[in-house]
Scaffold this motif. Structure first.
Motif, mmCIF file in Angstrom:
data_model
loop_
_atom_site.group_PDB
_atom_site.id
_atom_site.type_symbol
_atom_site.label_atom_id
_atom_site.label_comp_id
_atom_site.label_asym_id
_atom_site.label_seq_id
_atom_site.Cartn_x
_atom_site.Cartn_y
_atom_site.Cartn_z
ATOM 1 N N GLY A 142 0.808 -1.202 0.000
ATOM 2 C CA GLY A 142 0.000 0.000 0.000
ATOM 3 C C GLY A 142 0.846 1.259 0.000
ATOM 4 O O GLY A 142 2.047 1.236 0.248
ATOM 5 N N GLY A 143 0.188 2.393 -0.336
ATOM 6 C CA GLY A 143 0.862 3.683 -0.259
ATOM 7 C C GLY A 143 1.721 4.016 -1.456
ATOM 8 O O GLY A 143 2.412 5.035 -1.442
ATOM 9 N N ARG A 144 1.720 3.199 -2.467
ATOM 10 C CA ARG A 144 2.584 3.454 -3.615
ATOM 11 C C ARG A 144 1.922 2.920 -4.869
ATOM 12 O O ARG A 144 1.409 1.801 -4.872
ATOM 13 N N GLY A 145 1.959 3.709 -5.909
ATOM 14 C CA GLY A 145 1.361 3.270 -7.165
ATOM 15 C C GLY A 145 0.903 4.471 -7.955
ATOM 16 O O GLY A 145 0.740 5.556 -7.393
ATOM 17 N N SER A 146 0.753 4.300 -9.252
ATOM 18 C CA SER A 146 0.286 5.414 -10.071
ATOM 19 C C SER A 146 -0.477 4.878 -11.265
ATOM 20 O O SER A 146 -0.305 3.732 -11.675
ATOM 21 N N MET A 147 -1.349 5.732 -11.797
ATOM 22 C CA MET A 147 -2.123 5.355 -12.968
ATOM 23 C C MET A 147 -1.217 5.232 -14.189
ATOM 24 O O MET A 147 -1.388 4.336 -15.015
ATOM 25 N N VAL A 148 -0.219 6.152 -14.302
ATOM 26 C CA VAL A 148 0.716 6.073 -15.417
ATOM 27 C C VAL A 148 1.455 4.739 -15.359
ATOM 28 O O VAL A 148 1.604 4.031 -16.366
ATOM 29 N N GLY A 149 1.893 4.365 -14.145
ATOM 30 C CA GLY A 149 2.582 3.090 -13.978
ATOM 31 C C GLY A 149 1.713 1.925 -14.409
ATOM 32 O O GLY A 149 2.172 1.014 -15.109
ATOM 33 N N THR A 150 0.437 1.955 -14.002
ATOM 34 C CA THR A 150 -0.450 0.864 -14.363
ATOM 35 C C THR A 150 -0.607 0.749 -15.869
ATOM 36 O O THR A 150 -0.603 -0.358 -16.422
ATOM 37 N N PHE A 151 -0.713 1.907 -16.550
ATOM 38 C CA PHE A 151 -0.828 1.858 -18.007
ATOM 39 C C PHE A 151 0.437 1.255 -18.610
ATOM 40 O O PHE A 151 0.372 0.408 -19.515
ATOM 41 N N VAL A 152 1.600 1.658 -18.066
ATOM 42 C CA VAL A 152 2.852 1.100 -18.562
ATOM 43 C C VAL A 152 2.905 -0.408 -18.296
ATOM 44 O O VAL A 152 3.328 -1.193 -19.155
ATOM 45 N N GLY A 153 2.463 -0.811 -17.100
ATOM 46 C CA GLY A 153 2.419 -2.241 -16.789
ATOM 47 C C GLY A 153 1.566 -2.993 -17.798
ATOM 48 O O GLY A 153 1.946 -4.064 -18.286
ATOM 49 N N ALA A 154 0.398 -2.428 -18.132
ATOM 50 C CA ALA A 154 -0.467 -3.069 -19.125
ATOM 51 C C ALA A 154 0.219 -3.130 -20.484
ATOM 52 O O ALA A 154 0.088 -4.112 -21.216
ATOM 53 N N LEU A 155 0.996 -2.067 -20.813
ATOM 54 C CA LEU A 155 1.734 -2.054 -22.079
ATOM 55 C C LEU A 155 2.751 -3.196 -22.133
ATOM 56 O O LEU A 155 2.883 -3.876 -23.148
ATOM 57 N N VAL A 156 3.466 -3.391 -21.012
ATOM 58 C CA VAL A 156 4.461 -4.464 -20.971
ATOM 59 C C VAL A 156 3.781 -5.811 -21.200
ATOM 60 O O VAL A 156 4.202 -6.609 -22.047
ATOM 61 N N LEU A 157 2.683 -6.053 -20.456
ATOM 62 C CA LEU A 157 1.987 -7.330 -20.605
ATOM 63 C C LEU A 157 1.426 -7.460 -22.026
ATOM 64 O O LEU A 157 1.458 -8.544 -22.626
ATOM 65 N N GLY A 158 0.941 -6.336 -22.594
ATOM 66 C CA GLY A 158 0.418 -6.364 -23.959
ATOM 67 C C GLY A 158 1.496 -6.677 -24.980
ATOM 68 O O GLY A 158 1.273 -7.434 -25.933
ATOM 69 N N GLN A 159 2.698 -6.106 -24.770
ATOM 70 C CA GLN A 159 3.795 -6.362 -25.708
ATOM 71 C C GLN A 159 4.199 -7.839 -25.654
ATOM 72 O O GLN A 159 4.490 -8.448 -26.685
ATOM 73 N N VAL A 160 4.204 -8.415 -24.422
ATOM 74 C CA VAL A 160 4.501 -9.851 -24.308
ATOM 75 C C VAL A 160 3.476 -10.650 -25.092
ATOM 76 O O VAL A 160 3.825 -11.560 -25.866
ATOM 77 N N ALA A 161 2.202 -10.285 -24.921
ATOM 78 C CA ALA A 161 1.151 -11.013 -25.637
ATOM 79 C C ALA A 161 1.343 -10.903 -27.139
ATOM 80 O O ALA A 161 1.178 -11.884 -27.874
ATOM 81 N N THR A 162 1.716 -9.692 -27.620
ATOM 82 C CA THR A 162 1.950 -9.516 -29.055
ATOM 83 C C THR A 162 3.087 -10.404 -29.534
ATOM 84 O O THR A 162 2.958 -11.113 -30.537
ATOM 85 N N LEU A 163 4.224 -10.355 -28.808
ATOM 86 C CA LEU A 163 5.379 -11.151 -29.221
ATOM 87 C C LEU A 163 5.036 -12.632 -29.245
ATOM 88 O O LEU A 163 5.376 -13.355 -30.178
ATOM 89 N N VAL A 164 4.340 -13.073 -28.194
ATOM 90 C CA VAL A 164 3.985 -14.489 -28.114
ATOM 91 C C VAL A 164 3.086 -14.883 -29.277
ATOM 92 O O VAL A 164 3.257 -15.936 -29.889
ATOM 93 N N ALA A 165 2.149 -13.983 -29.626
ATOM 94 C CA ALA A 165 1.245 -14.293 -30.733
ATOM 95 C C ALA A 165 1.998 -14.311 -32.060
ATOM 96 O O ALA A 165 1.797 -15.199 -32.889
ATOM 97 N N VAL A 166 2.908 -13.333 -32.264
ATOM 98 C CA VAL A 166 3.616 -13.249 -33.538
ATOM 99 C C VAL A 166 4.530 -14.460 -33.740
ATOM 100 O O VAL A 166 4.620 -15.017 -34.825
ATOM 101 N N PHE A 167 5.213 -14.837 -32.669
ATOM 102 C CA PHE A 167 6.131 -15.969 -32.804
ATOM 103 C C PHE A 167 5.454 -17.301 -32.522
ATOM 104 O O PHE A 167 6.118 -18.329 -32.441
#
Lengths: 341, 335
Positions: free
Chosen positions: B283-308
């Motif tokens: 608790g006490g730490r976190g940001s909306m920008v960070g969460t969006f970036v986190g989703a981007l990282v997970l999304g990029q993994v999903a893209t790479l996994v799908a492409v390969f």
């Protein structure tokens, strides 16, 4: 208590084993789930006396047993103040390991492999939580993804090589009217109880949950305790996975999924404190029996079985919330009395 | 939960600032979302080197669109995590809002249905918050019970046969295409970014937002400072529930389909995005920008996994390893 005055504690009045057992259960929050169990099974028998016939008793036991064991695994982690998000994935992984390895190794070999995998999964979680100092909830979230991936790697669709002998050993009847699954649960739960309540190490598990700093100050090793607790938890979960595989006769890489939320729900109903240090084995097993049977009860009562989700949630809220509200009311009235005098 | 995991500081090897090298100091000062951005850029470059077609703006946008939906579903989770809790009722709040919206849309029209679905999410959040803050039940237990309750409500109340028509009102902020500098972009992406900025502003620049962080990191200090802790917690969970309901409508609008188990992948997915975004589970730490970036990282993994064509197995494995890597980088606070 100032440091200069030494108070000699009055000797505790000796109490009988039943009194002390009740006291212990009340401390661990087990009285409410025991009461809930009695009420629930009273209602169940009134609605469906057929529960006590051989077939229904056996199928009910097979429904409850895996949930009870997996919830005991979750209880151990909750006792040390953590939570295990990977418990469903460990169940799936052990389940497919058992179901596939039984073809090559014999049944005992597959059992050992399955337990080894469960203990190893727990050990990985435990090392990361205890020695790398990461929060349990985040570590087990990460390993949940990893273990689930491994389970799907080993077996990507339901299958495996389970035979009907496995069903007899895990989910059949020992003697008429005694489902063997309940015998296994009773044996494992008793063993776990002896470990937690009758060994010095087991007391440390409770100690780490209620006051880790105090355990450390006493010269004990809380990190080791946490690691071993995670390993024991993984072992018990693997046994639950074996019972699950035996009763369904399939290995399924998704079989553990529902047990993540269900095991936490059972531990909540058992009255255990999620801050750690308080939790009862008997309460957990009985809570698993209640939550495992809600769907069946509705079926026999002729109610739409979708209601089981609503009713399970309400049972948890009722059992956990009512004692707290009661406490609050007593406190308030005591305060008010004190104010008037 | 956080207090029990506080360890006697036996290995807090915090050297004096002068002993640290300049690089180490730079790394320690990097904002937490920076790690997520670094991972994302690394993944994006790796993907581009292996498959040049990924190293283009359209490739980036298709990943970002996927990430935007996960991010919208994780904004509410972020608020729950910042205040030291967790919201495990996100999956079925999503399902409830989506199916409820479609059902009510048939009888009341889209505007009222939208309002009803959002109000439903708000009520769900308020109930969670009251049970956590007033009754003192653990957030995990409260929200799991709520999740189960909602599953029953969804199964009992929403017939599934007629749920295919998504009204224009909802497609206009989800799947509709906009032309941006010659690129076709699903409007859900700018919408998610706008929502991110709005929520980040609320967290960073309003008294309520700041007190949410205080309640999450030091509840007793917040109480001593005269903060209405219970009210802050309840309003936090209310916003969390509202955002989860909004996510349900966005998901139904973008994919134009809804079913009872549609929220399940967001149970762990939303928490994963929040953690990769640098929030602390204490608790006490976190940001909306960070969460969006986190989703981007997970999304990029999903893209790479799908492409390969590596399969869902590899995707989950990489998700787990990334979460562990992020935790190892900065998950060890308070120990």
């Amino acid at each position: 208590m100032s440091p200069t005055t030494t108070t000699i504690p009055a000797p505790m009045p000796r109490v009988g084993p039943i009194r002390s057992g009740t006291r212990r259960m009340r401390y661990d929050g087990a009285l409410a789930p025991v009461l809930a169990f009695v009420v629930f099974f009273g209602v169940y028998l009134a609605v469906n006396p057929g529960l006590l016939t051989r077939f229904q008793l056996q199928s009910a036991a097979n429904l409850i047993a895996p949930l009870a064991l997996i919830a005991l695994g979750q209880l151990l982690i909750v006792l040390i103040g953590g939570i295990d998000i990977s418990i469903g994935a460990i169940t799936s992984l052990c389940n497919v390991v058992f179901a596939t390895q039984i073809a090559g190794l014999s049944a005992p070999g597959a059992l050992l492999a399955c337990i080894a995998v469960g203990v190893l999964c727990g050990a990985i979680n435990g090392v990361l939580v205890a020695y790398v100092n990461l929060p349990a909830i985040a570590v087990t979230l990460a390993t949940a993804f990893i273990y689930a991936a491994l389970a799907r790697q080993i077996l990507d669709r339901p299958g495996g090589a389970l035979s009907s002998e496995i069903y007899q050993v895990t989910s059949g009847e020992l003697v008429p009217f005694v489902p063997i699954a309940l015998v296994w649960v009773a044996l494992i739960a008793t063993g776990l109880w002896l470990f937690l309540q009758r060994t010095a190490f087991g007391r440390q598990v409770y100690g780490v949950g209620s006051g880790r700093a105090a355990v450390q100050s006493a010269g004990l090793k809380p990190r080791l305790t946490i690691l071993v607790t995670f390993m024991v938890s993984g072992g018990i979960v693997s046994l639950g996975a074996v019972l699950l595989a035996g009763s369904t006769l399939t290995g399924d890489p998704r079989s553990g999924d529902p047990y993540l939320l269900n095991s936490i729900a059972v531990v909540a109903l058992s009255g255990a404190a999620f801050a750690g240090g308080r939790g009862s084995i008997l309460g957990t097993v009985l809570a698993a029996a209640v939550l495992g049977m809600v769907g069946n009860l509705l079926f026999f009562a002729g109610i739409n079985s979708y209601w089981q989700y609503v009713i399970s949630a309400l049972i948890i809220l009722a059992v956990v919330v009512i004692p707290r509200v009661g406490q609050f009311v007593i406190q308030q009235s005591a305060l008010r009395r004190g104010h008037h005098e | 939960m956080s207090d029990t995991q506080t360890v006697v500081a036996e290995d807090a090897t915090e050297g004096s600032p002068s002993a640290q090298s300049g690089l180490a100091r730079l790394v320690s000062r990097m904002p937490r979302a920076g790690w997520g951005i670094a991972i994302f850029i690394a993944l994006f470059v790796i993907g581009g080197l292996l498959r040049p077609s990924l190293f283009t703006l359209p490739g980036l946008i298709s990943t970002a669109t996927f990430a935007a939906i996960l991010a919208v579903a994780s904004y509410g989770q972020t608020i729950a995590v910042i205040q030291g809790g967790i919201d495990l009722s996100v999956p079925n709040t999503i399902a409830f809002a989506a199916l409820g919206f479609l059902t009510w849309n048939a009888s009341f029209g889209p505007v009222i249905a939208l309002l009803l679905a959002l109000a439903g999410g708000l009520v769900i959040g308020i109930v969670n918050g009251v049970i956590v803050a007033k009754v003192g039940l653990t957030p995990i237990v409260t929200t799991i019970a709520m999740n189960g309750l909602l599953f029953g409500v969804v199964l009992l109340n929403f017939p599934l046969s007629e749920l295919t028509v998504v009204p224009d009102l909802v497609t206009s902020f989800t799947s509709a295409r906009v032309d941006l500098a010659g690129l076709q972009i699903a409007i859900v992406l700018p919408m998610a970014l706008l929502l991110m900025l709005l929520l980040q502003a609320v967290l960073s620049y309003t008294g309520w937002g700041r007190s949410l962080f205080l309640v999450g990191s030091r509840e007793d200090a917040a109480r001593l400072a005269g903060q209405p802790v219970a009210r802050i917690r309840i309003s936090g969970y209310a916003l969390s529930g509202l955002l989860a309901a909004f996510a349900g409508i966005v998901i139904v609008g973008y994919y134009s389909q809804a079913e009872t188990t549609m929220g399940n992948s967001y149970l762990l997915g939303s928490v994963a995005a929040v953690i990769v975004g640098g929030a602390s589970m204490f608790g006490g730490r976190g940001s909306m920008v960070g969460t969006f970036v986190g989703a981007l990282v997970l999304g990029q993994v999903a893209t790479l996994v799908a492409v390969f064509n590596l399969g869902a197995t590899m995707q989950n494995l990489i998700y787990g390893l990334i979460i562990l890597a992020v935790l190892a980088a900065y998950g060890r606070d308070r120990t």
